[in-house]
Write a protein that holds these residues in place. Structure first.
Motif, PDB file in Angstrom:
ATOM      1  N   ARG A 108       5.776  -8.138  -2.958  1.00  0.00           N
ATOM      2  CA  ARG A 108       4.775  -9.111  -2.500  1.00  0.00           C
ATOM      3  C   ARG A 108       5.449 -10.356  -1.950  1.00  0.00           C
ATOM      4  O   ARG A 108       6.490 -10.767  -2.434  1.00  0.00           O
ATOM      5  CB  ARG A 108       3.887  -9.561  -3.658  1.00  0.00           C
ATOM      6  CG  ARG A 108       2.935  -8.548  -4.169  1.00  0.00           C
ATOM      7  CD  ARG A 108       2.059  -9.179  -5.246  1.00  0.00           C
ATOM      8  NE  ARG A 108       1.148  -8.229  -5.803  1.00  0.00           N
ATOM      9  CZ  ARG A 108      -0.074  -8.010  -5.339  1.00  0.00           C
ATOM     10  NH1 ARG A 108      -0.515  -8.692  -4.315  1.00  0.00           N
ATOM     11  NH2 ARG A 108      -0.847  -7.114  -5.900  1.00  0.00           N
ATOM     12  N   ASN A 109       4.792 -10.960  -0.984  1.00  0.00           N
ATOM     13  CA  ASN A 109       5.205 -12.254  -0.463  1.00  0.00           C
ATOM     14  C   ASN A 109       4.528 -13.311  -1.321  1.00  0.00           C
ATOM     15  O   ASN A 109       3.303 -13.344  -1.409  1.00  0.00           O
ATOM     16  CB  ASN A 109       4.781 -12.367   1.001  1.00  0.00           C
ATOM     17  CG  ASN A 109       5.259 -13.639   1.635  1.00  0.00           C
ATOM     18  OD1 ASN A 109       5.208 -14.701   1.046  1.00  0.00           O
ATOM     19  ND2 ASN A 109       5.731 -13.524   2.858  1.00  0.00           N
ATOM     20  N   LEU A 110       5.288 -14.190  -1.963  1.00  0.00           N
ATOM     21  CA  LEU A 110       4.699 -15.178  -2.867  1.00  0.00           C
ATOM     22  C   LEU A 110       3.940 -16.292  -2.155  1.00  0.00           C
ATOM     23  O   LEU A 110       3.124 -16.963  -2.764  1.00  0.00           O
ATOM     24  CB  LEU A 110       5.773 -15.795  -3.766  1.00  0.00           C
ATOM     25  CG  LEU A 110       6.223 -14.927  -4.910  1.00  0.00           C
ATOM     26  CD1 LEU A 110       7.202 -15.675  -5.783  1.00  0.00           C
ATOM     27  CD2 LEU A 110       5.056 -14.433  -5.731  1.00  0.00           C
ATOM     28  N   SER A 111       4.188 -16.500  -0.886  1.00  0.00           N
ATOM     29  CA  SER A 111       3.465 -17.561  -0.184  1.00  0.00           C
ATOM     30  C   SER A 111       2.005 -17.200   0.063  1.00  0.00           C
ATOM     31  O   SER A 111       1.144 -18.067   0.099  1.00  0.00           O
ATOM     32  CB  SER A 111       4.156 -17.916   1.133  1.00  0.00           C
ATOM     33  OG  SER A 111       4.188 -16.789   1.981  1.00  0.00           O
ATOM     34  N   ASN A 112       1.705 -15.887   0.202  1.00  0.00           N
ATOM     35  CA  ASN A 112       0.317 -15.500   0.457  1.00  0.00           C
ATOM     36  C   ASN A 112      -0.176 -14.359  -0.441  1.00  0.00           C
ATOM     37  O   ASN A 112      -1.341 -13.987  -0.380  1.00  0.00           O
ATOM     38  CB  ASN A 112       0.127 -15.118   1.925  1.00  0.00           C
ATOM     39  CG  ASN A 112       1.000 -13.959   2.357  1.00  0.00           C
ATOM     40  OD1 ASN A 112       1.465 -13.173   1.540  1.00  0.00           O
ATOM     41  ND2 ASN A 112       1.231 -13.861   3.651  1.00  0.00           N
ATOM     42  N   GLY A 113       0.703 -13.784  -1.258  1.00  0.00           N
ATOM     43  CA  GLY A 113       0.314 -12.729  -2.183  1.00  0.00           C
ATOM     44  C   GLY A 113       0.167 -11.352  -1.576  1.00  0.00           C
ATOM     45  O   GLY A 113      -0.107 -10.377  -2.271  1.00  0.00           O
ATOM     46  N   LYS A 114       0.360 -11.247  -0.275  1.00  0.00           N
ATOM     47  CA  LYS A 114       0.165  -9.954   0.386  1.00  0.00           C
ATOM     48  C   LYS A 114       1.338  -9.018   0.137  1.00  0.00           C
ATOM     49  O   LYS A 114       2.481  -9.440   0.013  1.00  0.00           O
ATOM     50  CB  LYS A 114      -0.024 -10.166   1.892  1.00  0.00           C
ATOM     51  CG  LYS A 114      -1.314 -10.887   2.201  1.00  0.00           C
ATOM     52  CD  LYS A 114      -1.570 -10.943   3.666  1.00  0.00           C
ATOM     53  CE  LYS A 114      -2.905 -11.645   3.876  1.00  0.00           C
ATOM     54  NZ  LYS A 114      -3.266 -11.758   5.253  1.00  0.00           N
ATOM     55  N   SER A 115       1.016  -7.735   0.085  1.00  0.00           N
ATOM     56  CA  SER A 115       2.045  -6.717  -0.099  1.00  0.00           C
ATOM     57  C   SER A 115       2.871  -6.577   1.168  1.00  0.00           C
ATOM     58  O   SER A 115       2.332  -6.445   2.260  1.00  0.00           O
ATOM     59  CB  SER A 115       1.411  -5.364  -0.424  1.00  0.00           C
ATOM     60  OG  SER A 115       0.830  -5.396  -1.685  1.00  0.00           O
ATOM     61  N   CYS A 116       4.175  -6.627   1.009  1.00  0.00           N
ATOM     62  CA  CYS A 116       5.088  -6.368   2.127  1.00  0.00           C
ATOM     63  C   CYS A 116       5.398  -4.879   2.194  1.00  0.00           C
ATOM     64  O   CYS A 116       5.629  -4.337   3.261  1.00  0.00           O
ATOM     65  CB  CYS A 116       6.393  -7.122   1.929  1.00  0.00           C
ATOM     66  SG  CYS A 116       6.213  -8.885   1.739  1.00  0.00           S
ATOM     67  N   ARG A 117       5.426  -4.242   1.010  1.00  0.00           N
ATOM     68  CA  ARG A 117       5.751  -2.832   0.948  1.00  0.00           C
ATOM     69  C   ARG A 117       5.279  -2.268  -0.385  1.00  0.00           C
ATOM     70  O   ARG A 117       5.421  -2.897  -1.417  1.00  0.00           O
ATOM     71  CB  ARG A 117       7.252  -2.643   1.076  1.00  0.00           C
ATOM     72  CG  ARG A 117       7.697  -1.203   0.960  1.00  0.00           C
ATOM     73  CD  ARG A 117       9.161  -1.026   1.221  1.00  0.00           C
ATOM     74  NE  ARG A 117       9.453  -1.479   2.581  1.00  0.00           N
ATOM     75  CZ  ARG A 117      10.587  -2.063   2.933  1.00  0.00           C
ATOM     76  NH1 ARG A 117      11.515  -2.259   2.048  1.00  0.00           N
ATOM     77  NH2 ARG A 117      10.781  -2.447   4.167  1.00  0.00           N
ATOM     78  N   ILE A 118       4.731  -1.074  -0.346  1.00  0.00           N
ATOM     79  CA  ILE A 118       4.427  -0.320  -1.561  1.00  0.00           C
ATOM     80  C   ILE A 118       5.473   0.771  -1.660  1.00  0.00           C
ATOM     81  O   ILE A 118       5.732   1.485  -0.692  1.00  0.00           O
ATOM     82  CB  ILE A 118       3.009   0.276  -1.531  1.00  0.00           C
ATOM     83  CG1 ILE A 118       1.972  -0.853  -1.530  1.00  0.00           C
ATOM     84  CG2 ILE A 118       2.791   1.207  -2.706  1.00  0.00           C
ATOM     85  CD1 ILE A 118       0.545  -0.387  -1.394  1.00  0.00           C
ATOM     86  N   ILE A 119       6.105   0.869  -2.818  1.00  0.00           N
ATOM     87  CA  ILE A 119       7.153   1.857  -3.012  1.00  0.00           C
ATOM     88  C   ILE A 119       6.521   3.112  -3.597  1.00  0.00           C
ATOM     89  O   ILE A 119       6.031   3.104  -4.724  1.00  0.00           O
ATOM     90  CB  ILE A 119       8.268   1.292  -3.902  1.00  0.00           C
ATOM     91  CG1 ILE A 119       8.851   0.048  -3.227  1.00  0.00           C
ATOM     92  CG2 ILE A 119       9.328   2.353  -4.169  1.00  0.00           C
ATOM     93  CD1 ILE A 119       9.797  -0.738  -4.081  1.00  0.00           C
ATOM     94  N   LYS A 120       6.499   4.168  -2.809  1.00  0.00           N
ATOM     95  CA  LYS A 120       5.852   5.412  -3.213  1.00  0.00           C
ATOM     96  C   LYS A 120       6.817   6.316  -3.953  1.00  0.00           C
ATOM     97  O   LYS A 120       8.005   6.081  -3.958  1.00  0.00           O
ATOM     98  CB  LYS A 120       5.271   6.113  -1.992  1.00  0.00           C
ATOM     99  CG  LYS A 120       4.196   5.276  -1.348  1.00  0.00           C
ATOM    100  CD  LYS A 120       3.407   6.062  -0.351  1.00  0.00           C
ATOM    101  CE  LYS A 120       2.378   5.131   0.239  1.00  0.00           C
ATOM    102  NZ  LYS A 120       1.103   5.731   0.392  1.00  0.00           N
ATOM    103  N   GLY A 121       6.273   7.334  -4.561  1.00  0.00           N
ATOM    104  CA  GLY A 121       7.078   8.286  -5.291  1.00  0.00           C
ATOM    105  C   GLY A 121       6.733   8.308  -6.771  1.00  0.00           C
ATOM    106  O   GLY A 121       7.257   9.117  -7.522  1.00  0.00           O
ATOM    107  N   HIS A 122       5.868   7.417  -7.182  1.00  0.00           N
ATOM    108  CA  HIS A 122       5.398   7.389  -8.564  1.00  0.00           C
ATOM    109  C   HIS A 122       4.005   8.016  -8.562  1.00  0.00           C
ATOM    110  O   HIS A 122       3.011   7.344  -8.367  1.00  0.00           O
ATOM    111  CB  HIS A 122       5.352   5.957  -9.086  1.00  0.00           C
ATOM    112  CG  HIS A 122       6.702   5.335  -9.138  1.00  0.00           C
ATOM    113  ND1 HIS A 122       7.277   4.760  -8.060  1.00  0.00           N
ATOM    114  CD2 HIS A 122       7.582   5.236 -10.151  1.00  0.00           C
ATOM    115  CE1 HIS A 122       8.463   4.307  -8.392  1.00  0.00           C
ATOM    116  NE2 HIS A 122       8.686   4.583  -9.666  1.00  0.00           N
TER     117      HIS A 122
END
Length: 126
Positions: A108-122
Motif C-alpha cells: 500500500r501507498n501510505l499517502s493515500n492508502g491505495k494498493s500498489c500491488r496485491i501479491i498472489k499465490g496465497h
C-alpha cells in the motif's frame, strides 16, 4: 499498563518501545524508566502489528481490518486505511511511503492508502 495481553512490539528508537494490545490500544514506553509516555487510541479491535519507518511516525494494524498511521510525538492518528475484512496480522515497510500488509498480502501507498500491488499465490485469500 495495558488492560489485556500485549500482542506486538516495535522499537521507535533506542530508548522508546511501542506495545500493541488486545485492549485495542498502543502504548509508548520509555525503556530506561519503564514509564508509559503516551497512549494511542483508535482501533476497535486487538492491535496485532506495529511497524516503524522512522523516528516520527509508525503504523499499526488490527483485527478491525484497519491500518492507522500515527505521529509518534503528538499521538495524533494521521490516517486510517480500512481493508475489506480480516485482521492485519503483519506490517513491514518496503521503501519510503510503501508498506506491506498481510490481509491479504498487498503493498500500500501510505499517502493515500491505495494498493500498489496485491501479491498472489496465497490461495486462501484469492
Amino acid at each position: 499498563g495495558h488492560l489485556d495481553e500485549v500482542s506486538c512490539l516495535a522499537l521507535a528508537d533506542s530508548n522508546l518501545l511501542l506495545s500493541g494490545s488486545k485492549d485495542h490500544n498502543i502504548k509508548l514506553w520509555n525503556i530506561s524508566t519503564g514509564q508509559c509516555v503516551r497512549t494511542y487510541k483508535s482501533h476497535t479491535y486487538s492491535v496485532s502489528s506495529i511497524a516503524v519507518p522512522d523516528k516520527k511516525t509508525f503504523v499499526s494494524g488490527a483485527g478491525d481490518a484497519t491500518i492507522n498511521v500515527w505521529d509518534i510525538a503528538t499521538g495524533k492518528c494521521l490516517n486510517t486505511f480500512k481493508g475489506r475484512s480480516g485482521s492485519v496480522n503483519s506490517l513491514a515497510f518496503v521503501s519510503g511511503d510503501r508498506i506491506l500488509s498481510c490481509s491479504p498480502l498487498r503493498i500500500r501507498n501510505l499517502s493515500n492508502g491505495k494498493s500498489c500491488r496485491i501479491i498472489k499465490g496465497h490461495t486462501l485469500w484469492e
